[in-house]
Design an enzyme around this catalytic site. Structure first.
Site, mmCIF file in Angstrom:
data_model
loop_
_atom_site.group_PDB
_atom_site.id
_atom_site.type_symbol
_atom_site.label_atom_id
_atom_site.label_comp_id
_atom_site.label_asym_id
_atom_site.label_seq_id
_atom_site.Cartn_x
_atom_site.Cartn_y
_atom_site.Cartn_z
ATOM 1 N N ASP A 37 0.857 -1.183 0.000
ATOM 2 C CA ASP A 37 0.000 0.000 0.000
ATOM 3 C C ASP A 37 0.895 1.235 0.000
ATOM 4 O OD1 ASP A 37 -1.682 2.106 0.423
ATOM 5 O OD2 ASP A 37 -2.661 1.262 2.193
ATOM 6 N N TYR A 126 -4.148 14.334 -12.369
ATOM 7 C CA TYR A 126 -3.106 13.360 -12.736
ATOM 8 C C TYR A 126 -1.889 14.070 -13.316
ATOM 9 C CZ TYR A 126 -0.717 9.873 -15.625
ATOM 10 O OH TYR A 126 0.222 9.086 -16.233
#
Lengths: 236, 236
Positions: A37, A126
């Site tokens: 993660d 992004y």
């Protein structure tokens, strides 16, 4: 994909893939795969120490379309995740590769030709986070000596694997539809503010970049991979 | 400073100052002052709601020198803090002003003249975070309609208040030493890779920017403020 090439060169067990999701069976069978993660710094350190990691290739990101649908998560993964990766690489002396994108330029950048260094004012979370990744990587290199490498990818049209999401996903669909005309036209359909011609002279002189496939070889290779689907589409 | 001017125009009680530290007595006495932690999103929302805030002027940042001495804290305050402020302004419909810096250009930017839009590859965590602030502000404007404004400040030499830290602090010291020669030379002493001449034509046409003080008026004003200290220094 990249993992296959790296495993061929460095050995199957020397390349560990990771995600927060279970991959398909064939990925499990192809070599080591573990949970990682990007937002859990301790988890990253644990993986690096337990596996004696020396190189880190960081692909985790929410791409354009998916990021716009969840800006908050995109900011976490693309920016906080980036910071974690920079820290873990610096702390443990890893070499770090993070891809950027041609979307890191934006509508005000020169398009033809598009130089490496120019205006960068992109318009999606992004793309903004990728400008940040470029600048932070350079900063960590100058500040801490981190071995940071970055490449600005164009939209990637893959014949043998499905993309994770974003504009790239549209490419795969479009490439199946339009391949018989001209692959380049796909680019203009998706993002007509993107750079038209890249000035790759720095890459050629700095690290010996050269292309292995021209347009004819590219199309032939894609057709060989996607031949069956493609013929079916054209038959309709 | 800015607070004094705003209070003069909008009323003492309509401008709330905040910090995580206790200010000097004269600041307490000059109008409302409250605790605000830029890293505590709930605290920011509470302040906005309880005080019917409509404009937010965000100055919290670790500047160049201080930021380099504590990169991790600079990243928290300058980037996570920025994200919190963008979110609270968007969520509550605030107008948001965040200053940027001429340091947001970097050694590869054109210096003479320096256009608004050009290469931005700076080299300190403070400057990198300001590029990020510019891009995120523009992004939130396009994405959510946030009324975001930004100005790139040069090093600020103040006669009537002490700066929080960073390069600016050096300016104050240097300005006391060198004011008798030429104020401009101070800039070159501190950061000789910074832009030399700014092209301010966009600011002049977009929002009517014009300067009120030329170099002679500027020096005279500074001397009037700092007269006593300055004379003392020159006497040595």
């Amino acid at each position: 994909g990249l993992a296959k090439l790296l495993r061929k060169q460095f050995g199957k067990y020397n390349v560990i893939l990771s995600d927060i999701r279970k991959p398909p069976a064939h990925v499990y069978q192809s070599g080591p795969f573990i949970f990682s993660d990007i937002l859990d710094y301790k988890n990253l350190c644990e993986i690096v120490v337990n596996n004696r990691i020396s190189w880190l290739i960081h692909y985790s990101a929410l791409l354009s379309a998916v990021g716009e649908a969840n800006v908050s998560l995109a900011r976490d993964v693309n920016i906080t995740g980036l910071h974690n990766v920079l820290d873990v690489a610096t702390e443990h002396g890893l070499r770090l590769f993070i891809p950027s994108t041609i979307g890191a330029f934006g509508p005000m950048s020169p398009r033809n030709p598009n130089p490496d260094l120019c205006i960068q004012r992109p318009r999606t979370i992004y793309e903004v986070s990728k400008v940040h990744a470029e600048l932070m990587g350079e900063y960590y290199h100058h500040r801490y000596g981190l071995d940071f490498r970055c490449l600005r990818y164009p939209g990637i049209i893959s014949a043998d694997s499905q993309p994770g999401g974003g504009t790239t996903a549209e490419y795969v669909i479009l490439s199946h539809l339009y391949l018989s005309f001209q692959i380049v036209s796909v680019l203009f359909l998706v993002a007509d503010s993107w750079p038209m011609v890249f000035d790759d002279s720095n890459a050629r002189s700095d690290w010996g970049w050269k292309h292995n496939y021209g347009l004819p070889e590219l199309i032939q290779t894609m057709l060989n991979f996607t031949g069956s689907n493609f013929r079916m589409l054209r038959a309709n």
